[in-house]
Design an enzyme around this catalytic site. Structure first.
Site, PDB file in Angstrom:
ATOM      1  N   LYS A 102       0.124   4.196  -0.127  1.00  0.00           N
ATOM      2  CA  LYS A 102      -0.505   5.675   0.402  1.00  0.00           C
ATOM      3  C   LYS A 102      -0.336   6.766  -0.593  1.00  0.00           C
ATOM      4  O   LYS A 102      -0.365   6.473  -1.759  1.00  0.00           O
ATOM      5  CB  LYS A 102       0.142   5.874   1.647  1.00  0.00           C
ATOM      6  CG  LYS A 102      -0.122   4.408   2.496  1.00  0.00           C
ATOM      7  CD  LYS A 102       0.307   4.722   4.128  1.00  0.00           C
ATOM      8  CE  LYS A 102      -0.204   3.405   5.174  1.00  0.00           C
ATOM      9  NZ  LYS A 102       0.118   3.457   6.292  1.00  0.00           N
ATOM     10  N   ASN A 131       0.877  -1.129   0.037  1.00  0.00           N
ATOM     11  CA  ASN A 131      -0.208   0.054   0.004  1.00  0.00           C
ATOM     12  C   ASN A 131       0.919   1.093  -0.028  1.00  0.00           C
ATOM     13  O   ASN A 131       1.352   1.452   0.985  1.00  0.00           O
ATOM     14  CB  ASN A 131      -0.757  -0.331   1.301  1.00  0.00           C
ATOM     15  CG  ASN A 131      -1.635   1.489   1.206  1.00  0.00           C
ATOM     16  OD1 ASN A 131      -1.546   2.117   0.527  1.00  0.00           O
ATOM     17  ND2 ASN A 131      -2.268   1.603   2.404  1.00  0.00           N
ATOM     18  N   GLU A 139      -6.650   5.192   8.170  1.00  0.00           N
ATOM     19  CA  GLU A 139      -6.551   6.534   7.849  1.00  0.00           C
ATOM     20  C   GLU A 139      -7.609   7.062   7.163  1.00  0.00           C
ATOM     21  O   GLU A 139      -7.831   8.052   7.228  1.00  0.00           O
ATOM     22  CB  GLU A 139      -4.996   6.728   6.716  1.00  0.00           C
ATOM     23  CG  GLU A 139      -4.006   6.433   7.802  1.00  0.00           C
ATOM     24  CD  GLU A 139      -2.903   5.679   6.814  1.00  0.00           C
ATOM     25  OE1 GLU A 139      -2.734   5.950   5.655  1.00  0.00           O
ATOM     26  OE2 GLU A 139      -1.845   5.451   7.330  1.00  0.00           O
ATOM     27  N   GLU A 182      -5.318  -4.513  10.644  1.00  0.00           N
ATOM     28  CA  GLU A 182      -4.389  -3.468  11.058  1.00  0.00           C
ATOM     29  C   GLU A 182      -4.231  -2.689  12.205  1.00  0.00           C
ATOM     30  O   GLU A 182      -5.098  -1.774  12.340  1.00  0.00           O
ATOM     31  CB  GLU A 182      -4.346  -2.373   9.866  1.00  0.00           C
ATOM     32  CG  GLU A 182      -3.920  -2.914   8.347  1.00  0.00           C
ATOM     33  CD  GLU A 182      -3.152  -2.228   7.553  1.00  0.00           C
ATOM     34  OE1 GLU A 182      -2.205  -2.459   7.015  1.00  0.00           O
ATOM     35  OE2 GLU A 182      -3.830  -0.942   7.366  1.00  0.00           O
ATOM     36  N   GLY A 186       3.175   2.328  10.934  1.00  0.00           N
ATOM     37  CA  GLY A 186       3.840   3.349  11.047  1.00  0.00           C
ATOM     38  C   GLY A 186       4.665   3.530  12.301  1.00  0.00           C
ATOM     39  O   GLY A 186       5.567   4.289  12.638  1.00  0.00           O
ATOM     40  N   HIS A 236      -9.499   1.799   5.189  1.00  0.00           N
ATOM     41  CA  HIS A 236      -8.192   1.757   6.005  1.00  0.00           C
ATOM     42  C   HIS A 236      -8.414   2.869   7.028  1.00  0.00           C
ATOM     43  O   HIS A 236      -9.153   3.754   6.961  1.00  0.00           O
ATOM     44  CB  HIS A 236      -7.139   2.389   4.859  1.00  0.00           C
ATOM     45  CG  HIS A 236      -5.603   2.295   5.484  1.00  0.00           C
ATOM     46  ND1 HIS A 236      -5.114   3.069   6.387  1.00  0.00           N
ATOM     47  CD2 HIS A 236      -4.805   1.399   5.258  1.00  0.00           C
ATOM     48  CE1 HIS A 236      -3.999   2.644   6.622  1.00  0.00           C
ATOM     49  NE2 HIS A 236      -3.675   1.704   5.932  1.00  0.00           N
ATOM     50  N   SER A 261       3.695  -2.228  10.255  1.00  0.00           N
ATOM     51  CA  SER A 261       5.064  -2.335  10.532  1.00  0.00           C
ATOM     52  C   SER A 261       5.534  -3.506  10.070  1.00  0.00           C
ATOM     53  O   SER A 261       6.688  -3.979  10.883  1.00  0.00           O
ATOM     54  CB  SER A 261       5.573  -1.636  12.036  1.00  0.00           C
ATOM     55  OG  SER A 261       5.145  -0.417  12.040  1.00  0.00           O
TER      56      SER A 261
HETATM   57  P1  13P Z   1       3.352   0.567   7.568  1.00  0.00           P
HETATM   58  O1  13P Z   1       3.505  -0.853   7.066  1.00  0.00           O
HETATM   59  O2  13P Z   1       3.938   1.667   7.268  1.00  0.00           O
HETATM   60  O3  13P Z   1       3.307   0.421   9.182  1.00  0.00           O
HETATM   61  O4  13P Z   1       1.611   0.676   6.998  1.00  0.00           O
HETATM   62  C1  13P Z   1       0.797  -0.159   7.438  1.00  0.00           C
HETATM   63  C2  13P Z   1      -0.472   0.220   6.552  1.00  0.00           C
HETATM   64  O5  13P Z   1      -0.944   1.012   7.022  1.00  0.00           O
HETATM   65  C3  13P Z   1      -0.661  -0.552   5.494  1.00  0.00           C
HETATM   66  O6  13P Z   1      -2.110  -0.398   5.071  1.00  0.00           O
END
Ligand code: 13P
Length: 260
Positions: free
Chosen positions: A15, A13, A100, A170, A176, A98, A216
Site C-alpha cells: 500500500k 501489498n 481501497e 478480500e 486491516g 483493490h 488480516s
Molecule cells: P491487511 O492484511 O492489512 O488486512 O490488508 C489486506 C489487503 O488489503 C491486502 O491487499
C-alpha cells in the site's frame, strides 16, 4: 475441485508505505527467506520504488509488481501511471480493483476491466480483487456482489486469459481488522467463486485460475487458511511490511521448510 497442483502464491501489498531506501533495505533482508520458500513470492510496491526493487529482484525468487495502473499508454492524465511505464521498470504483475481503489477513488468495474485488458496486452499479470462490505455481507448479498465484480471485471476476456490471471477475495470487513475471515468462510466463498467461474468459462479455466485470500492474514492464522482446498495463496497487507512476519508466511506454505 482440487487446486493443489498450482504453486501457492503469497503477495505482499505494501500500500502507501515505504520510501525507496526502506524498500531496498527490506528486499535485501527478504531475499534469504524467499530462497527457502516453496510459495511464489510477489511484492506489490509503490510506484516510486518499482525500479530499484525490480533491479534487486532479478535472479532472486521475488516477483516485483505494482498496486495499480491506468488503462491508457500515455496522455494528458495528470498524476497517473501507465502499464507501459510499469513494464519499462520491470513490473511483472499488477493489483487491480483493490477495495481501497474502488471505495476511496471510485473505480468502477468497467474501468477495472479496461485496465485488466491493458495489463494482459502488456504481459503484466493482473490480480483482480473482489470483496463485499460488512453491510452487504449482513444483507446476504455477498455472492451477488462477488459475481457482479467477476462478471464485469472479466468482461470480454477469453478463457485462456482468465485462466492465467489471479483472483483475490478480500472481504472488506476483514481488511486491516483484528481478525481474518474464518477458514470455513474463506473456503466456502472460494469454492463458490471457482464454481461460478466453471459455470461461466469452463472447468479447465476454473481449475487453472489462482484464487487468493486477503484480509488480516498473519503468520499465526496463515497455516489454517492455507490448508483450505480452494485457497491458492494470500494477499497480505500489514504483515508484509515486516520482513520477519512476511518471511514466516512465505515459509509456512504447503510443504516448505519453516523458519519458526
Ligand atoms: P491487511 O492484511 O492489512 O488486512 O490488508 C489486506 C489487503 O488489503 C491486502 O491487499
Amino acid at each position: 475441485m482440487s487446486s493443489s497442483v498450482k504453486p501457492f502464491i503469497v503477495v505482499g501489498n505494501w500500500k502507501m508505505y515505504k520510501t525507496s531506501e526502506e524498500a531496498v533495505n527490506f528486499v535485501e533482508n527478504l531475499i534469504p527467506y524467499a530462497e527457502t520458500a516453496s510459495s511464489q513470492v510477489y511484492l506489490a510496491v509503490p510506484f516510486t520504488c518499482m525500479d530499484p526493487v525490480a533491479v534487486m529482484c532479478k535472479g532472486t525468487k521475488i516477483i516485483p509488481g505494482a498496486q495499480n495502473m491506468n488503462d491508457r499508454d500515455d496522455g494528458p492524465f495528470t498524476g497517473e501511471i501507465s502499464g507501459k511505464m510499469l513494464q519499462s521498470v520491470g513490473a511483472q504483475f499488477v493489483i487491480l480493483g483493490h477495495s481501497e481503489r474502488r471505495q476511496i477513488f471510485q473505480e468502477s468495474n468497467e474501468f477495472i476491466n479496461r485496465k485488466i485488458k491493458k495489463a494482459i496486452e502488456l504481459n503484466i499479470r493482473p490480480i483482480l480483487c473482489i470483496g463485499e462490505t460488512a453491510s452487504e455481507r449482513d444483507k446476504t448479498q455477498t455472492t451477488q456482489v462477488l459475481t457482479s465484480q467477476i462478471k464485469h471485471g472479466l468482461n470480454a476476456l477469453k478463457g485462456d486469459q482468465i485462466a492465467e490471471l489471479i483472483l483475490a477475495y478480500e472481504p472488506i470487513w476483514a481488511i486491516g481488522a483484528k481478525q481474518a475471515a474464518s477458514p470455513e468462510v474463506v473456503q466456502k466463498i472460494h469454492f463458490f467463486c471457482r464454481n461460478y467461474i466453471a459455470d461461466q468459462y469452463g472447468i479447465t479455466v476454473s481449475e487453472k485460475i489462482s484464487i487468493l485470500y486477503g484480509g488480516s492474514v498473519t503468520q499465526e492464522n496463515a497455516k489454517l487458511l492455507m490448508e483450505q482446498n480452494d485457497v491458492d495463496g494470500f494477499l497480505v497487507g500489514s504483515a508484509s511490511l515486516n520482513v520477519e512476519s512476511f518471511g514466516k508466511i512465505i515459509n509456512n506454505s504447503k510443504g516448505s521448510p519453516s523458519k519458526n
